[in-house]
Design a protein around this motif. Structure first.
Motif, mmCIF file in Angstrom:
data_model
loop_
_atom_site.group_PDB
_atom_site.id
_atom_site.type_symbol
_atom_site.label_atom_id
_atom_site.label_comp_id
_atom_site.label_asym_id
_atom_site.label_seq_id
_atom_site.Cartn_x
_atom_site.Cartn_y
_atom_site.Cartn_z
ATOM 1 N N LYS A 1 7.742 -1.943 3.998
ATOM 2 C CA LYS A 1 8.972 -2.508 3.441
ATOM 3 C C LYS A 1 8.655 -3.590 2.409
ATOM 4 O O LYS A 1 9.253 -3.629 1.329
ATOM 5 N N GLN B 1 6.935 -2.515 8.580
ATOM 6 C CA GLN B 1 7.298 -3.797 7.976
ATOM 7 C C GLN B 1 6.447 -4.053 6.740
ATOM 8 O O GLN B 1 6.955 -4.487 5.700
ATOM 9 N N LYS C 1 4.764 -2.471 12.888
ATOM 10 C CA LYS C 1 4.120 -3.430 11.995
ATOM 11 C C LYS C 1 3.840 -2.792 10.637
ATOM 12 O O LYS C 1 4.101 -3.384 9.588
#
Length: 59
Positions: free
Chosen positions: A41, A38, A35
């Motif tokens: 990102k 992400q 998580k």
């Protein structure tokens, strides 16, 4: 610079979970790492967009 600071904070905050996942095999820690990666990102893409916008505005 604010988002770059958030990237550094996020990396520091998941270091313990990464260690738990890779060294102790804690699957829940692996989920938290995924998580956070992400989120990282998304932040990185936002920074890329800001840099491009600022670079193009300077021309």
């Amino acid at each position: 610079m604010e988002k770059f600071s958030k990237v550094k904070e996020l990396l520091a905050s998941i270091e313990a979970d990464a260690e738990k996942f890779y060294n102790a095999g804690n699957n829940a820690a692996g989920t938290r790492v995924r998580k956070a990666m992400q989120d990282l990102k998304v932040l990185a893409q936002e920074i890329r967009t800001e840099v491009t916008d600022k670079k193009n505005a300077a021309k």
